[in-house]
Design a protein around this motif. Structure first.
Motif, PDB file in Angstrom:
ATOM      1  N   LEU A   1       0.911  -1.055   0.018  1.00 11.79           N
ATOM      2  CA  LEU A   1      -0.013   0.003   0.010  1.00 11.79           C
ATOM      3  C   LEU A   1       0.875   1.275  -0.050  1.00 11.79           C
ATOM      4  N   ILE A   2       1.916   1.319   0.710  1.00 14.53           N
ATOM      5  CA  ILE A   2       2.781   2.412   0.979  1.00 14.53           C
ATOM      6  C   ILE A   2       3.414   2.450  -0.331  1.00 14.53           C
TER       7      ILE A   2
ATOM      8  N   ASN B   1       2.673   8.966  -6.287  1.00 18.70           N
ATOM      9  CA  ASN B   1       2.857  10.294  -5.569  1.00 18.70           C
ATOM     10  C   ASN B   1       1.398  10.635  -5.030  1.00 18.70           C
ATOM     11  N   THR B   2       0.602   9.666  -4.381  1.00 15.23           N
ATOM     12  CA  THR B   2      -0.332  10.099  -3.482  1.00 15.23           C
ATOM     13  C   THR B   2      -0.382   9.690  -1.859  1.00 15.23           C
ATOM     14  N   TYR B   3       0.697   9.420  -1.642  1.00 11.02           N
ATOM     15  CA  TYR B   3       0.972   9.025  -0.098  1.00 11.02           C
ATOM     16  C   TYR B   3       0.759  10.132   0.647  1.00 11.02           C
ATOM     17  N   LYS B   4      -0.035  10.030   1.848  1.00 10.07           N
ATOM     18  CA  LYS B   4      -0.319  11.039   2.754  1.00 10.07           C
ATOM     19  C   LYS B   4       0.375  10.959   4.112  1.00 10.07           C
ATOM     20  N   LEU B   5       1.301  11.811   4.335  1.00 13.77           N
ATOM     21  CA  LEU B   5       2.102  11.566   5.629  1.00 13.77           C
ATOM     22  C   LEU B   5       1.173  11.524   6.929  1.00 13.77           C
ATOM     23  N   ASP B   6       0.011  11.876   6.763  1.00  9.22           N
ATOM     24  CA  ASP B   6      -0.999  11.751   7.892  1.00  9.22           C
ATOM     25  C   ASP B   6      -0.982  10.176   8.186  1.00  9.22           C
ATOM     26  N   TYR B   7      -0.957   9.130   7.444  1.00 13.83           N
ATOM     27  CA  TYR B   7      -1.098   7.718   7.454  1.00 13.83           C
ATOM     28  C   TYR B   7       0.195   7.138   7.976  1.00 13.83           C
ATOM     29  N   LEU B   8       1.408   7.987   7.735  1.00 13.01           N
ATOM     30  CA  LEU B   8       2.604   7.305   8.355  1.00 13.01           C
ATOM     31  C   LEU B   8       2.588   6.618   9.660  1.00 13.01           C
TER      32      LEU B   8
END
Length: 205
Positions: free
Chosen positions: A62-63, A70-77
């Motif tokens: 998923l990551i 280029n759609t990864y949101k750092l909020d989910y990190l």
């Protein structure tokens, strides 16, 4: 007389053969039961190992996919790291249990005994399970008749045992009744118990 002696010898030989047959039957039955238990154990172990591995792999995929697009949101990190950490620790516990079983079977297992506050140890494990994503919103009630009990024990083993019991209690409880963890102390002993409303552990185990 000669015929009687031969008959007596034949009867003794027959008795020995019958006894040997019974012993062989008993041994064969024990071997079959042992193989059955071993096969069930490895089937269950394979399932237990597969679950955290699948979660780790799916989280990584998923990551990676989101990073490529280029759609990864750092909020989910932080959440993804927590998934990876939780299931990596789960995988490590399973492997350590397997290694320990091998050591115990071969007589090499040794306890690392040091003085610890057993109440704090057990309470910390309870809090870890409560905070875990795998908890399924189960309520764990921790009860002790003493705030501090310093005793010689293997910290890692105590934590692992309590965690295993609690994990099983969460996994196999099909109602929302709370899991009860209690510590009772006497002058000579400390009794730790984990009680749930699940299917229970078979008496054979």
């Amino acid at each position: 007389n000669y015929v009687k002696i031969l008959q007596h010898l034949a009867d003794q030989k027959t008795m020995k053969l019958n006894k040997q047959l019974e012993e062989n039957k008993k041994l064969s039955k024990e071997i079959i039961e042992h193989e059955k238990f071993k096969n069930n154990y490895f089937v269950n172990l394979s399932h237990e190992l597969r679950t955290p591995i699948n979660i780790i792999m799916s989280t990584i995929q998923l990551i990676s996919l989101n990073l490529e697009n280029n759609t990864y949101k750092l909020d989910y990190l932080h959440e993804h790291i927590k998934y990876l950490k939780t299931n990596s620790n789960r995988l490590l516990r399973l492997i350590n249990n397997l290694i320990d079983i091998t050591y115990i079977k071969n007589g090499y297992h040794e306890l690392n005994m040091k003085n610890y506050n057993i109440v704090e140890l057990v309470e910390n494990v309870c809090n870890t399970v409560i905070d875990s994503k795998e908890n399924n919103d189960m309520n764990i009630i921790f009860d002790t008749d003493c705030e501090q009990i310093i005793m010689a024990c293997d910290c890692d083993e105590i934590e692992r045992i309590i965690f295993n019991l609690l994990s099983n209690a969460v996994k196999y409880s099909f109602s929302k009744e709370p899991i009860m963890v209690s510590i009772k102390s006497t002058a000579d002993n400390v009794k730790i118990s984990v009680k749930d409303s699940g299917i229970g552990i078979p008496k054979d185990y």
